[in-house]
Enzyme design. Structure first.
Site, short mmCIF file in Angstrom:
data_model
loop_
_atom_site.label_atom_id
_atom_site.label_comp_id
_atom_site.label_asym_id
_atom_site.label_seq_id
_atom_site.Cartn_x
_atom_site.Cartn_y
_atom_site.Cartn_z
N GLN A 40 4.64 5.29 5.97
CA GLN A 40 3.62 5.05 6.99
C GLN A 40 2.70 6.27 7.18
O GLN A 40 1.50 6.10 7.43
CB GLN A 40 4.31 4.71 8.31
CG GLN A 40 3.40 3.99 9.28
CD GLN A 40 4.13 3.62 10.54
OE1 GLN A 40 4.68 4.48 11.24
NE2 GLN A 40 4.20 2.35 10.84
N GLU A 88 -34.45 11.97 6.19
CA GLU A 88 -33.36 12.65 5.50
C GLU A 88 -32.02 12.41 6.20
O GLU A 88 -31.01 12.15 5.56
CB GLU A 88 -33.68 14.15 5.42
CG GLU A 88 -32.83 14.88 4.42
CD GLU A 88 -33.26 16.32 4.19
OE1 GLU A 88 -34.29 16.52 3.52
OE2 GLU A 88 -32.58 17.23 4.68
N ARG A 140 1.69 6.28 -7.25
CA ARG A 140 2.57 7.46 -7.24
C ARG A 140 3.88 7.16 -6.52
O ARG A 140 3.87 6.72 -5.35
CB ARG A 140 1.83 8.61 -6.53
CG ARG A 140 2.66 9.82 -6.19
CD ARG A 140 3.06 10.62 -7.42
NE ARG A 140 3.71 11.87 -7.06
CZ ARG A 140 4.39 12.60 -7.91
NH1 ARG A 140 4.50 12.22 -9.18
NH2 ARG A 140 4.95 13.73 -7.53
#
Ligand SMILES: Cc1cc2nc3c(=O)[nH]c(=O)nc-3n(C[C@H](O)[C@H](O)[C@H](O)COP(=O)(O)OP(=O)(O)OC[C@H]3O[C@@H](n4cnc5c(N)ncnc54)[C@H](O)[C@@H]3O)c2cc1C
Length: 392
Positions: free
Chosen positions: A283, A246, A272
């Protein structure tokens, strides 16, 4: 070193992505406590037909015989293609925590009896060890199994059992010797519908909402001794083996989901515009995206290294714990970063918010981040219950 998958694995992953995008995209939100059992089973059956719910099980018992690397690749593809990490999580809990213990500890008769229908998608399995008083301290559980002739009588209860509301088969841990520590537990295969077994209401979780979770109660539940998994007192070994699978393969789901969210975040940062240029030109934004990339790639390397070891029968305890820790911590941070890059839109319901909610539980299940660190420290010879110091 070869960092490529073979052609078969690549082909299988492409099919899994296409399947998940077709059948599982955008399903998680509506799920949770308003579980539509019929729709869940329909999708489970489809996943079974794709070979997803029994991938790591040997072909002789109805699976695809994938090793840990190929299993992780398939889970990564499932996470990439699914909008619903919860459904993928349910598949992984079924396969790695419930079926693999039967593969590794079951008798030939048990494997032939239980595995084929669990691999085909006809039946669903759940794994229960956690109890209200025994979470991180899992071996300290209170559910009792008392032998009476050829049967055991189970009394007690489990909580946080993934798939319990839809499960046909439960792999459960009970104390055959209370206070017996590592050798006090025994694992049993219990069929849903067995008198004395009942399941509680579905939890309303913050994330992984497409994966149904509930309590399981045992009240004088009689289980034939032939449904014991491994020998009496071997429960903790069964549990440890299932956690190894798992902590590696299940967490590959998050790698795929992270990659998907990272790609859309790069797209958003490029589209955007503020102050007359795309926000990705700033940056502060582009470096955040680079940090997301770095965390994903580091976590991915650790996970596939652990999978590679598992496929070769490694008993290393550190690699799976590091993989689990790295992936879950990276996932939560990536979710936060994806929201920050989207600004206001990040906190409106959508991909980034869903991903962060799905990531939050990853630091808790399969052993919390703190427990992974304890395990790693112990394996390094540090911490409480440390191993005896080796003298040279
Ligand atoms: C979505 C989800 C699905 C799950 N599915 C299953 C399932 O299918 N089957 C199953 O059996 N269980 C399942 N679990 C349960 C899960 O394994 C437990 O929640 C987990 O082991 C933690 O136990 P707990 O919740 O009782 O927390 P606790 O053990 O009470 O821990 C609370 C806090 O204390 C910290 N803590 C505890 N002990 C130590 C220590 N020694 N050192 C440092 N810190 C410590 C923990 O790290 C944590 O931050 C699931 C849980 C979740 C959230």
């Amino acid at each position: 070193m070869n960092f490529e998958f073979d052609a078969d694995t690549e082909e299988m992953c492409a099919m899994v992505v296409a399947f998940a995008q077709r059948e599982l995209a955008g399903r998680g939100e509506a799920a949770s406590s308003t579980l539509d059992v019929g729709d869940f089973r329909r999708r489970w059956q489809l996943a079974g037909e794709q070979g997803l719910v029994g991938g790591a099980v040997p072909v002789d018992y109805g699976g695809s015989g994938l090793d840990a690397v190929a299993s992780s690749a398939v889970m990564e593809a499932l996470g990439y293609g699914s909008g619903d990490a919860g459904f993928a999580f349910s598949i992984a809990a079924h396969l790695f925590a419930s079926l693999m213990p039967i593969v590794e500890f079951g008798t030939e008769e048990q494997k032939r009896e239980w595995l084929p229908a669990l691999c085909s998608g006809e039946r669903i399995a759940a794994h229960g060890i956690t109890e209200p008083e025994a979470g991180s301290d899992a071996l300290n559980l209170r559910t009792r199994a008392v032998r009476k002739g050829d049967e055991y009588v189970l009394q007690g209860g489990k909580c946080f059992t993934t798939n319990a509301p839809v499960a046909d088969v439960f792999v459960v841990q009970a104390a055959t010797e209370p206070n017996g520590g590592f050798f006090g537990l025994t694992a049993f295969i219990v069929e849903a519908g067995t008198p004395g077994l009942s399941v509680g209401p579905v939890y309303d979780k913050v994330g992984l909402r497409g994966s149904p979770t509930s309590d399981v109660h045992f009240d004088g539940c009689v289980v034939p001794a032939r449904q014991m998994l491994g020998a009496e007192g071997m429960g903790a070994s069964v549990f440890s083996a299932s956690m190894k699978w798992e902590r590696v393969c299940l967490f590959a789901i998050y790698l795929g989901a992270m990659r998907r969210v990272l790609e859309s975040t790069v797209g958003y940062a490029g589209d955007r515009e503020q102050f007359g240029s795309p926000i990705g030109d700033f940056q502060a934004v582009s470096h955040r995206v680079v940090d997301m990339t770095l965390r994903l790639e580091c976590a991915r390397l650790l996970l596939y290294k652990a999978a590679w070891g598992l496929a070769r029968g490694s008993q290393d305890e550190i690699a799976p714990a590091l993989a689990k820790l790295a992936v879950s911590e990276a996932a939560v941070q990536l979710g936060l970063d994806a929201i920050q890059v989207r600004g206001g839109l990040g906190v409106v319901e959508g991909e980034a918010a869903t991903f962060l909610r799905d990531a939050l539980p990853s630091r808790v299940f399969s052993g919390t981040s703190e427990i992974q660190k304890n395990n790693i420290a112990r394996a390094l010879g540090l911490g409480k219950n440390r191993r005896p110091h080796r003298r040279h």
